[in-house]
Design a protein around this motif. Structure first.
Motif, PDB file in Angstrom:
ATOM      1  N   GLU A  63       1.029  -1.041   0.308  1.00 47.30           N
ATOM      2  CA  GLU A  63      -0.065  -0.012  -0.394  1.00 47.30           C
ATOM      3  C   GLU A  63       0.746   0.927   0.090  1.00 47.30           C
ATOM      4  O   GLU A  63       0.656   2.203  -0.751  1.00 47.30           O
ATOM      5  CB  GLU A  63      -0.964   0.313   1.482  1.00 47.30           C
ATOM      6  N   ILE A  64       1.643   0.752   0.402  1.00 41.37           N
ATOM      7  CA  ILE A  64       2.764   2.436   0.602  1.00 41.37           C
ATOM      8  C   ILE A  64       3.511   2.606  -0.358  1.00 41.37           C
ATOM      9  O   ILE A  64       4.001   3.638  -1.624  1.00 41.37           O
ATOM     10  CB  ILE A  64       3.661   2.295   2.203  1.00 41.37           C
ATOM     11  N   VAL A  65       4.525   1.185  -1.082  1.00 42.67           N
ATOM     12  CA  VAL A  65       5.038   1.551  -2.277  1.00 42.67           C
ATOM     13  C   VAL A  65       4.407   2.062  -3.468  1.00 42.67           C
ATOM     14  O   VAL A  65       4.379   3.007  -4.308  1.00 42.67           O
ATOM     15  CB  VAL A  65       5.817   0.420  -2.639  1.00 42.67           C
ATOM     16  N   GLY A  66       2.734   1.028  -3.292  1.00 45.35           N
ATOM     17  CA  GLY A  66       2.138   1.036  -4.828  1.00 45.35           C
ATOM     18  C   GLY A  66       1.120   2.750  -4.498  1.00 45.35           C
ATOM     19  O   GLY A  66       1.604   4.249  -4.923  1.00 45.35           O
ATOM     20  N   ARG A  67      -0.156   2.437  -4.112  1.00 45.36           N
ATOM     21  CA  ARG A  67      -0.994   3.396  -2.929  1.00 45.36           C
ATOM     22  C   ARG A  67      -1.846   3.265  -2.503  1.00 45.36           C
ATOM     23  O   ARG A  67      -2.416   1.860  -2.415  1.00 45.36           O
ATOM     24  CB  ARG A  67      -1.659   4.510  -4.403  1.00 45.36           C
ATOM     25  N   PHE A  68      -2.485   3.652  -1.902  1.00 47.58           N
ATOM     26  CA  PHE A  68      -3.486   3.336  -1.105  1.00 47.58           C
ATOM     27  C   PHE A  68      -4.756   3.828  -1.277  1.00 47.58           C
ATOM     28  O   PHE A  68      -5.783   2.711  -2.249  1.00 47.58           O
ATOM     29  CB  PHE A  68      -3.726   3.318   0.725  1.00 47.58           C
ATOM     30  N   LYS A  69      -4.921   4.572  -1.134  1.00 49.61           N
ATOM     31  CA  LYS A  69      -6.359   5.501  -2.225  1.00 49.61           C
ATOM     32  C   LYS A  69      -6.138   6.808  -2.704  1.00 49.61           C
ATOM     33  O   LYS A  69      -6.522   6.625  -3.667  1.00 49.61           O
ATOM     34  CB  LYS A  69      -7.514   6.619  -1.007  1.00 49.61           C
ATOM     35  N   LYS A  70      -4.728   6.954  -2.481  1.00 48.42           N
ATOM     36  CA  LYS A  70      -4.700   8.255  -3.567  1.00 48.42           C
ATOM     37  C   LYS A  70      -3.312   8.287  -4.946  1.00 48.42           C
ATOM     38  O   LYS A  70      -2.707   7.493  -4.251  1.00 48.42           O
ATOM     39  CB  LYS A  70      -3.945   9.580  -2.211  1.00 48.42           C
TER      40      LYS A  70
END
Length: 187
Positions: A63-70
């Motif tokens: 989630e941190i490397v890719g993206r979570f919501k934004k």
């Protein structure tokens, strides 16, 4: 219909545990701000755990490397649970209790933040890694449950889920992990 009562009981236990999390919100907020500061200061986030906590470490790092919501640039995070060559060589040569500490020794810097997930707070390989991260001067975070175990004394922050049931603790760890990702993205 055979398992309806079982599911009702599990749902009730899940909801009771989640309702008990509210006193932890200020601490979770502080950890999110520490994560923001880590990234702002050029650091990275290192995560580790065993079993389901290993999977949670990978999930949060993704989630941190890719993206979570934004939609945003990637941020540096590494799950120390994923490199089978390192895990097996260190496990073979030094012992399983050092599979994360050796990676911390090699990869961690004082500007980094290290998150150890362990439902008991006592997993020897996570404890050893947190000790190694402390020696380097990194910020250390525990995601634990029960009494918080040894990580109470070792971590800069220890988020202790108020449950002794592994499934409930792990469910809350993902909620906390997602919450931290959202706080991190709000920078």
């Amino acid at each position: 219909m055979k398992y309806v009562n079982y599911l009702k009981d599990e749902h009730a236990a899940h909801m009771a545990m989640f309702n008990a999390l509210e006193p932890l919100f200020p601490l979770i907020s502080d950890v999110g701000i520490a994560m923001q500061n880590t990234i702002k200061n050029g650091g990275k986030i290192l995560l580790m755990g065993n079993g389901g906590s290993a999977a949670d470490s990978q999930h949060i790092a993704a989630e941190i490397v890719g993206r979570f919501k934004k939609e945003r640039k990637g941020m540096p995070a590494i799950a120390l649970t994923t490199d089978t060559s390192i895990l097996t060589s260190v496990g073979n040569d030094y012992g399983y209790h050092y599979i994360f500490a050796r990676q911390i020794e090699a990869l961690c810097r004082p500007e980094d933040l290290v998150i150890g997930l362990t439902t008991s707070g006592n997993s020897a390989n996570v404890v050893n890694a947190i000790e190694a991260a402390n020696a380097i001067g990194a910020t250390t975070v525990g995601l634990t449950g029960g009494t918080g175990g040894k990580l109470n004394e070792l971590c800069t922050y220890n988020i202790v889920i108020p449950s002794s049931v592994t499934a409930r603790i792990q469910e809350a760890h993902i909620f906390v992990g997602h919450s931290l990702c959202e706080i991190l993205e709000s920078v």
